[in-house]
Design an enzyme around this catalytic site. Structure first.
Site, short mmCIF file in Angstrom:
data_model
loop_
_atom_site.label_atom_id
_atom_site.label_comp_id
_atom_site.label_asym_id
_atom_site.label_seq_id
_atom_site.Cartn_x
_atom_site.Cartn_y
_atom_site.Cartn_z
N GLU A 109 4.12 6.30 0.00
CA GLU A 109 5.11 6.33 1.07
C GLU A 109 6.00 5.12 0.84
OE1 GLU A 109 7.05 5.40 3.98
OE2 GLU A 109 5.29 5.29 5.29
N LYS A 114 -6.55 -3.09 0.93
CA LYS A 114 -5.93 -4.30 0.35
C LYS A 114 -4.64 -4.53 1.15
CE LYS A 114 -3.19 -5.99 -2.03
NZ LYS A 114 -2.16 -6.90 -1.45
N GLU A 156 17.95 -0.14 -0.55
CA GLU A 156 17.24 -0.49 0.69
C GLU A 156 17.33 -1.99 0.90
OE1 GLU A 156 12.83 -0.10 0.96
OE2 GLU A 156 13.24 0.92 2.85
P1 NAI Z 1 5.40 -4.28 -2.45
O1 NAI Z 1 5.53 -2.82 -2.63
O2 NAI Z 1 5.36 -5.12 -3.68
O3 NAI Z 1 4.05 -4.59 -1.60
C1 NAI Z 1 3.34 -3.63 -0.86
C2 NAI Z 1 1.86 -3.73 -1.16
O4 NAI Z 1 1.63 -3.45 -2.53
C3 NAI Z 1 1.26 -5.13 -0.92
O5 NAI Z 1 -0.04 -4.99 -0.39
C4 NAI Z 1 1.20 -5.71 -2.32
O6 NAI Z 1 0.22 -6.70 -2.47
C5 NAI Z 1 0.84 -4.47 -3.14
N1 NAI Z 1 1.17 -4.55 -4.56
C6 NAI Z 1 2.22 -5.18 -5.14
N2 NAI Z 1 2.18 -5.03 -6.48
C7 NAI Z 1 1.08 -4.28 -6.76
C8 NAI Z 1 0.47 -3.80 -7.97
N3 NAI Z 1 1.02 -4.03 -9.15
N4 NAI Z 1 -0.65 -3.08 -7.87
C9 NAI Z 1 -1.21 -2.81 -6.68
N5 NAI Z 1 -0.71 -3.26 -5.51
C10 NAI Z 1 0.43 -3.98 -5.55
O7 NAI Z 1 6.56 -4.73 -1.49
P2 NAI Z 1 7.25 -6.16 -1.36
O8 NAI Z 1 7.51 -6.72 -2.72
O9 NAI Z 1 6.46 -7.00 -0.47
O10 NAI Z 1 8.65 -5.78 -0.66
C11 NAI Z 1 9.78 -5.44 -1.46
C12 NAI Z 1 10.58 -4.33 -0.83
O11 NAI Z 1 9.77 -3.16 -0.66
C13 NAI Z 1 11.11 -4.58 0.56
O12 NAI Z 1 12.29 -5.34 0.51
C14 NAI Z 1 11.35 -3.19 1.04
O13 NAI Z 1 12.57 -2.71 0.54
C15 NAI Z 1 10.23 -2.39 0.43
N6 NAI Z 1 9.10 -2.19 1.36
C16 NAI Z 1 8.92 -0.95 1.92
C17 NAI Z 1 7.91 -0.75 2.84
C18 NAI Z 1 7.69 0.59 3.48
O14 NAI Z 1 7.19 0.66 4.58
N7 NAI Z 1 7.98 1.69 2.81
C19 NAI Z 1 7.03 -1.83 3.27
C20 NAI Z 1 7.25 -3.07 2.57
C21 NAI Z 1 8.26 -3.22 1.67
#
Ligand code: NAI
Ligand code: MG
Length: 483
Positions: free
Chosen positions: A253, A178, A387
């Site tokens: 992660e 996903k 972050e």
């Molecule tokens: P997010 O954690 O919401 O999104 C990452 C993935 O999780 C996407 O594929 C999203 O569709 C999925 N996701 C979101 N809610 C979910 C749920 N309830 N159940 C299952 N899957 C779900 O990250 P977002 O909102 O795009 O970014 C927010 C912050 O997260 C960024 O500002 C950054 O600080 C951090 N981040 C960290 C990353 C890393 O590499 N550790 C990568 C991206 C974001």
């Protein structure tokens, strides 16, 4: 703007076929450099997720029973094809994610490396024999879990998916990916490539869609045997909780607020150059970004002067122009970084470089901010604790090794730390004291697909990459026979 993406591939990839969502729903993916629509993509719902998981489930036996050599060869074929199509893939990544084209090329090569590395390992996973005396024969095997769900973020779309796919497939699992709703395009191209290379139907499924519906439905699905998530702490907690309900193994992660520590015995200009690279690469959108620069007070001002001069020379612009810094990938992320720039000023930090969104006629409509250096930061400030995930560096001085370690560890996160020094006993002393998953010594972002990677504290748990990842995608079975 034109892309090489073909329209029939902006669909779900289930059971070896591209198809629309059952509901017919679609979503848009936009170019972060100018806000224009790139294309529309099928939006998976619960029914589609179920079909993808069942297809992976059905393919499971055939794939795990293939010889490891055959699985390895298929992964090596994928690596070769990723390289053959790297220019087109890099272009798509550059358009969808915004990153400078040379960094997109790096991501594609890194993705190919994952398939090469784990393809080569597929036939080298032995069990062992446990001596219990002559009346018994006991041995272990490593078995795949079955269906692995990968939920990936938008900062390095293909690379993050490849990091999970390659070890999961090498060890005989089938996968449902996903991808982040913001950057679904390269993984769909990847699905086509995998099919052309001969990956059987159902072994890889890709379901673009949103987190709250497609992502959550995938995590909750009873036929998903293991989950790997990369993204925010907030979502990581939600996923770990959902997985706990059905005791599904999960690794998360998550983010970081990594300290890059510059001791007094290093070349000031080298430290300054590398400190900027550690924060500005991929526009600061790296979980491992060196977002807190800890500098010994004796060289603090000199490092700042050098960084300000260097940052003045950085180019910012659309990824296709291959600047030093591209746009932020999403509008939300742009807003978030702009908020932190304001918060930093309100907290009393001084932006000695940058400090605001980039206002430029030519870059209108894009998610551009000025690469920023905040001086006068204290460990209590929000910009030093949360972050930001953008090109925003917080500089904090320290007076001795103990203070450097104390500041570095004074965070909820624990992903990476960087150390710059020529004193080897200090390297080992400080490395041992840092509460992180990995330490980069005299090179930030050192290592590659071979080096295990993961967090402690709020940066999550589990280790991706290297041989360590194989433990995640297999489980040991022990046989004990009375003979
Ligand atoms: P997010 O954690 O919401 O999104 C990452 C993935 O999780 C996407 O594929 C999203 O569709 C999925 N996701 C979101 N809610 C979910 C749920 N309830 N159940 C299952 N899957 C779900 O990250 P977002 O909102 O795009 O970014 C927010 C912050 O997260 C960024 O500002 C950054 O600080 C951090 N981040 C960290 C990353 C890393 O590499 N550790 C990568 C991206 C974001
Ligand atoms: Mg989100």
């Amino acid at each position: 703007m034109t892309t090489t993406v073909r329209i029939d591939q902006h669909q779900l990839f289930i059971d070896g076929e591209f198809r629309p969502a059952g509901s017919g729903a679609q979503f848009e993916t936009v170019n972060p450099a100018d806000g224009t629509l790139i294309t529309t993509v099928a939006r998976a719902g619960e029914q589609d997720v179920d079909e993808a998981v069942r297809s992976a489930r059905d393919a499971r036996r055939k794939w795990r029973n293939a010889t490891p050599t055959d699985r390895g060869r298929l992964l090596l074929a994928i690596a070769a094809q990723l390289r053959a199509e790297s220019e087109a893939l890099a272009l798509i990544e550059c358009l969808d994610n915004g990153k400078p084209i040379s960094q997109a090329r790096f991501d594609i090569e890194y993705s190919a490396r994952y398939f090469e590395y784990y393809g080569g390992l597929a036939d080298k996973l032995d069990g062992y024999v446990i001596p219990l005396g002559s009346d018994y024969h006991s041995y272990t095997t490593l078995e795949p879990f079955g269906v692995v769900a990968l939920i990936t973020p938008w900062n390095a779309p293909l690379m993050q998916a490849a990091r999970g796919l390659a070890p999961a497939l090498a060890t005989g699992n089938t996968c449902v990916v996903k991808p982040a709703e913001d950057t679904p395009l390269t993984i769909l191209e990847f699905a086509r490539i995998a099919r052309e290379c001969g990956i059987p139907a159902g072994v890889i499924n890709v379901i673009p869609g949103f987190g709250e519906d497609a992502g959550a439905a995938l995590v909750r699905h009873p036929l998903v045997d293991r989950i790997a998530f990369t993204g925010s702490v907030e979502t990581g907690r939600i996923i770990a909780r959902m997985a706990a309900d059905r005791l599904a193994p999960v690794s998360v992660e998550l983010g970081g607020k990594s300290a890059n520590i510059v001791f007094e015995d290093v070349d000031v200009d080298v430290a300054a150059f590398n400190a900027l690279r550690a924060i500005n690469l991929n526009c600061g959108q790296n979980c491992s970004a060196g977002s807190r620069l800890l500098v010994h007070s004796s060289i603090h001002d000199a490092v700042l002067d050098s960084m300000v001069a260097l940052e003045r020379g950085l180019t910012v612009g659309p990824g296709l122009e291959d600047p030093d810094v591209g746009p932020l990938t999403t509008r939300d992320q742009y807003q978030r970084v702009c908020d932190y720039l304001r918060i930093g000023r309100e907290e009393g930090a001084e932006a000695i470089s940058g400090g605001s969104a980039l206002v430029d006629e030519r870059l209108n409509g894009g998610n551009f901010v000025q690469p920023t250096i905040f001086a006068g930061v204290t460990p209590q400030m929000r910009i030093a604790r949360e972050e930001i995930f953008g090109p925003v560096l917080c500089v904090l001085p320290f007076d001795d090794d103990d203070e450097a370690v104390a500041i570095a560890n004074d965070t909820d996160f624990g992903l990476v730390a960087g150390i710059w020094t020529n004193d080897f006993s200090r390297v080992h002393r400080v490395s041992a004291a840092l509460e992180v998953g990995q330490v980069y010594i005299n090179e930030y972002f050192a290592g590659g697909v071979e080096t295990p990677f993961g967090g402690v504290k709020d940066s999550g748990y589990g280790r991706e990459k290297g041989l360590a990842a194989l433990e995640h995608y297999t489980r040991m079975k022990t046989m004990v026979a009375r003979v």
